[in-house]
Each structure stands twice: as structure tokens, then as C-alpha cells.
Design a protein around this motif. Structure first.
Motif, PDB file in Angstrom:
ATOM      1  N   LYS A 147      -3.470  -7.824  15.150  1.00 26.18           N
ATOM      2  CA  LYS A 147      -2.192  -6.687  15.697  1.00 26.18           C
ATOM      3  C   LYS A 147      -1.229  -7.927  15.423  1.00 26.18           C
ATOM      4  CE  LYS A 147      -3.105  -8.475  20.406  1.00 26.18           C
ATOM      5  NZ  LYS A 147      -3.715  -9.737  19.763  1.00 26.18           N
ATOM      6  N   ASN A 148      -1.302  -9.024  15.289  1.00 22.15           N
ATOM      7  CA  ASN A 148       0.192  -9.755  14.846  1.00 22.15           C
ATOM      8  C   ASN A 148       0.793 -10.029  12.708  1.00 22.15           C
ATOM      9  OD1 ASN A 148       0.356 -11.110  17.402  1.00 22.15           O
ATOM     10  ND2 ASN A 148      -2.513 -12.697  16.216  1.00 22.15           N
ATOM     11  N   ASP A 149       0.111  -9.414  12.683  1.00 19.47           N
ATOM     12  CA  ASP A 149      -0.007  -8.851  10.997  1.00 19.47           C
ATOM     13  C   ASP A 149       1.738  -7.705  11.102  1.00 19.47           C
ATOM     14  OD1 ASP A 149      -1.657 -10.940   9.900  1.00 19.47           O
ATOM     15  OD2 ASP A 149      -2.826  -9.585   9.393  1.00 19.47           O
ATOM     16  N   PRO A 150       2.630  -7.854  10.011  1.00 17.87           N
ATOM     17  CA  PRO A 150       3.720  -6.812  10.398  1.00 17.87           C
ATOM     18  C   PRO A 150       3.675  -5.667   9.799  1.00 17.87           C
ATOM     19  CG  PRO A 150       4.429  -8.826   9.552  1.00 17.87           C
ATOM     20  CD  PRO A 150       3.420  -8.935   9.980  1.00 17.87           C
ATOM     21  N   LEU A 151       3.342  -4.317   9.816  1.00 25.04           N
ATOM     22  CA  LEU A 151       3.758  -3.465   9.001  1.00 25.04           C
ATOM     23  C   LEU A 151       4.821  -2.709   8.909  1.00 25.04           C
ATOM     24  CD1 LEU A 151       2.025  -1.219   7.632  1.00 25.04           C
ATOM     25  CD2 LEU A 151       1.487  -0.360   9.288  1.00 25.04           C
ATOM     26  N   ILE A 152       5.336  -2.891   7.502  1.00 27.36           N
ATOM     27  CA  ILE A 152       6.659  -2.195   7.561  1.00 27.36           C
ATOM     28  C   ILE A 152       6.340  -1.328   6.576  1.00 27.36           C
ATOM     29  CG2 ILE A 152       9.037  -2.972   6.610  1.00 27.36           C
ATOM     30  CD1 ILE A 152       7.758  -5.662   6.826  1.00 27.36           C
ATOM     31  N   VAL A 153       7.116  -0.274   7.239  1.00 26.37           N
ATOM     32  CA  VAL A 153       7.158   1.306   6.407  1.00 26.37           C
ATOM     33  C   VAL A 153       8.841   1.246   5.135  1.00 26.37           C
ATOM     34  CG1 VAL A 153       8.069   3.741   6.720  1.00 26.37           C
ATOM     35  CG2 VAL A 153       6.570   2.709   8.008  1.00 26.37           C
ATOM     36  N   PHE A 154       8.623   1.068   4.082  1.00 27.51           N
ATOM     37  CA  PHE A 154       9.488   0.939   3.191  1.00 27.51           C
ATOM     38  C   PHE A 154       9.734   1.837   2.157  1.00 27.51           C
ATOM     39  CE2 PHE A 154      10.246  -1.209  -0.027  1.00 27.51           C
ATOM     40  CZ  PHE A 154      11.999  -2.353  -0.269  1.00 27.51           C
ATOM     41  N   SER A 155      10.754   1.711   1.646  1.00 21.66           N
ATOM     42  CA  SER A 155      11.203   2.819   0.438  1.00 21.66           C
ATOM     43  C   SER A 155      12.428   2.590  -0.320  1.00 21.66           C
ATOM     44  CB  SER A 155      11.930   4.137   0.877  1.00 21.66           C
ATOM     45  OG  SER A 155      12.392   4.650  -0.231  1.00 21.66           O
ATOM     46  N   SER A 156      11.684   2.552  -1.638  1.00 21.62           N
ATOM     47  CA  SER A 156      11.924   1.738  -2.881  1.00 21.62           C
ATOM     48  C   SER A 156      13.152   2.864  -3.173  1.00 21.62           C
ATOM     49  CB  SER A 156      11.799   1.473  -4.636  1.00 21.62           C
ATOM     50  OG  SER A 156      10.188   0.454  -3.407  1.00 21.62           O
ATOM     51  N   ILE A 164       1.363  -9.501   5.256  1.00 22.94           N
ATOM     52  CA  ILE A 164       2.622  -8.968   5.379  1.00 22.94           C
ATOM     53  C   ILE A 164       2.592  -7.564   4.622  1.00 22.94           C
ATOM     54  CG2 ILE A 164       5.283  -8.056   5.367  1.00 22.94           C
ATOM     55  CD1 ILE A 164       5.612 -11.331   4.854  1.00 22.94           C
ATOM     56  N   ILE A 165       2.554  -6.810   5.243  1.00 21.32           N
ATOM     57  CA  ILE A 165       1.351  -4.757   4.730  1.00 21.32           C
ATOM     58  C   ILE A 165       2.644  -4.105   4.425  1.00 21.32           C
ATOM     59  CG2 ILE A 165      -0.191  -3.444   5.087  1.00 21.32           C
ATOM     60  CD1 ILE A 165      -1.482  -5.728   5.354  1.00 21.32           C
ATOM     61  N   ILE A 166       3.276  -4.110   3.727  1.00 24.05           N
ATOM     62  CA  ILE A 166       3.878  -3.608   3.293  1.00 24.05           C
ATOM     63  C   ILE A 166       4.378  -1.797   2.924  1.00 24.05           C
ATOM     64  CG2 ILE A 166       6.522  -2.081   1.607  1.00 24.05           C
ATOM     65  CD1 ILE A 166       6.533  -5.161   2.931  1.00 24.05           C
ATOM     66  N   ALA A 167       4.204  -0.695   3.346  1.00 21.97           N
ATOM     67  CA  ALA A 167       3.714   0.751   2.802  1.00 21.97           C
ATOM     68  C   ALA A 167       4.987   1.422   2.303  1.00 21.97           C
ATOM     69  CB  ALA A 167       3.419   1.463   4.274  1.00 21.97           C
ATOM     70  N   THR A 168       4.663   1.769   0.692  1.00 22.71           N
ATOM     71  CA  THR A 168       5.488   1.944  -0.010  1.00 22.71           C
ATOM     72  C   THR A 168       5.896   3.417   0.667  1.00 22.71           C
ATOM     73  OG1 THR A 168       4.165   1.669  -1.535  1.00 22.71           O
ATOM     74  CG2 THR A 168       5.788   0.005  -1.638  1.00 22.71           C
ATOM     75  N   ILE A 218       0.851  -1.252  -0.004  1.00 22.39           N
ATOM     76  CA  ILE A 218      -0.338   0.750  -0.167  1.00 22.39           C
ATOM     77  C   ILE A 218       1.060   1.137   0.144  1.00 22.39           C
ATOM     78  CG2 ILE A 218      -1.754  -0.906   1.129  1.00 22.39           C
ATOM     79  CD1 ILE A 218      -1.221  -0.108   3.799  1.00 22.39           C
ATOM     80  N   ASP A 219       0.541   1.976  -0.269  1.00 21.84           N
ATOM     81  CA  ASP A 219       0.962   3.659  -0.645  1.00 21.84           C
ATOM     82  C   ASP A 219       1.251   4.408   1.167  1.00 21.84           C
ATOM     83  OD1 ASP A 219       2.042   5.805  -1.214  1.00 21.84           O
ATOM     84  OD2 ASP A 219       1.252   6.489  -3.323  1.00 21.84           O
ATOM     85  N   LEU A 220       1.851   4.488   1.624  1.00 23.63           N
ATOM     86  CA  LEU A 220       1.729   5.108   3.267  1.00 23.63           C
ATOM     87  C   LEU A 220       1.162   6.502   3.331  1.00 23.63           C
ATOM     88  CD1 LEU A 220       2.431   4.639   6.254  1.00 23.63           C
ATOM     89  CD2 LEU A 220       5.077   6.044   5.432  1.00 23.63           C
TER      90      LEU A 220
END
Length: 193
Positions: free
Chosen positions: A167-176, A138-142, A113-115
């Protein structure tokens, strides 16, 4: 994970075309134009194995990338893009649903998803779909590099609240662009192999 060997194995549209290696698979889902190809390229250390298109909605097949002979990334068509016919969208939907619900080697869906923006209705539907079928997410916030670091927590809260995240699903802040979140994303993937 240090990635040296990656090969694009097949673009599949039906189960009989899927690889039969038995390797763990991680599907990458997200709306069109969210940065899925950039995420894949960053994770595998390639500039352009996954093609980045200026025209959203280009991926129309399940693209299987074999990584280090250990796992597959499976790029699924982006959702929520209006310029594709309703019939085509429904066909993709069925193809994706069949893959996600019936693939025994699927270990998790990496939902991108887009952060910068609250998750869309399509993002919420996809997350609910994964929860309904008990598929790990696994949620990746790009695009984190486009927001001031001091605002990340605020944006993460919007993501968690909008998706009503487990709450057990990870949310990772990400930048390509910067590689932020790269190690963390690999850790979450490797944990599930």
C-alpha cells in the motif's frame, strides 16, 4: 521538474561502464511495447530522445539518461518479448538483476505497466523481485487515455490486486498523449532523490 538539459550518457552492459557521477538513478522497467520510451520522452519533454520502436525488444543495453545534472533515468531492456532468443533473454535478465541488486545509487524502479490489461506474469515477477530485494517501486500505469476515465479505478484495482501491491507503493495513472500523471510521477521521483 522542468527539464532543459538531458543527455544520453552511455549504453552500458556491465558495471564498469556505469557512470560514476554518484547521482541518484531511477531504473525504468516494463515489458516490451508497454510505452517505456514514450514515458521517458514525455517526462523529459523530448520528442524522440528515447527511441520508440515498432519492433519490441529493441533496447538491449542499460541506457543512462542524465537529467539536469541531478539524476539519471536508466532504461533497461523490456521483458517478456518472445522473438528474442532464450539465451539473449537470460543475458538481459542477468544484466538487469546485477544492476538492480548491486547499484548503490539506485533510488527506485519505475515499473511501467499497461493500464488497459491486467499485469502479466512477467510484471508480477518483476514486482516480486523488487519487493524481495527491498527496492522501492513506483508503478506507472500507461495508456490511460485509451480507457474511459470512469473505468480507471476499476483498472487500478486489478493492477493492485494482481501485483499484490504494497500500500505504500504509488500507482500513477499516466498518459504520454495527454500528460496525465506527469506532475505526480515527477513528485514521486523527486521525493526519493
Amino acid at each position: 521538474m522542468k527539464v532543459h538539459n538531458v543527455e544520453m550518457v552511455i549504453s552500458a552492459v556491465k558495471p564498469e561502464q556505469y557512470p560514476e557521477d554518484g547521482l541518484p538513478e531511477f531504473a525504468l522497467a516494463g515489458r516490451s511495447n508497454v510505452g517505456k520510451s514514450s514515458f521517458i520522452n514525455k517526462m523529459i519533454g523530448r520528442k524522440a530522445l528515447a527511441r520508440i520502436s515498432s519492433k519490441p525488444g529493441k533496447t538491449q543495453t542499460l541506457n543512462f539518461y542524465k537529467i539536469e545534472e541531478q539524476l539519471f533515468f536508466v532504461d533497461v531492456p523490456g521483458y517478456g518479448y518472445a522473438k528474442v532468443s532464450k539465451t539473449e533473454r537470460e543475458a538481459w535478465g542477468k544484466m538487469i538483476e546485477r544492476y538492480i541488486t548491486a547499484r548503490s545509487v539506485l533510488r527506485a524502479v519505475v515499473l511501467i505497466i499497461d493500464l488497459r490489461h491486467p499485469p502479466t506474469n512477467d510484471d508480477v515477477m518483476m514486482y516480486d523481485f523488487l519487493k524481495y530485494y527491498n527496492i522501492p517501486a513506483i508503478i506507472i500505469a500507461t495508456k490511460a487515455d485509451k480507457i474511459k476515465k470512469g473505468k480507471w479505478d476499476q483498472h487500478k484495482k486489478v493492477v493492485r490486486d494482481t501485483l499484490e501491491m504494497d500500500k505504500n507503493d504509488p500507482l500513477i495513472v499516466f498518459s504520454s498523449e495527454t500528460g496525465l500523471g506527469f506532475e505526480q510521477a515527477w513528485q514521486e521521483i523527486e521525493k526519493r532523490m
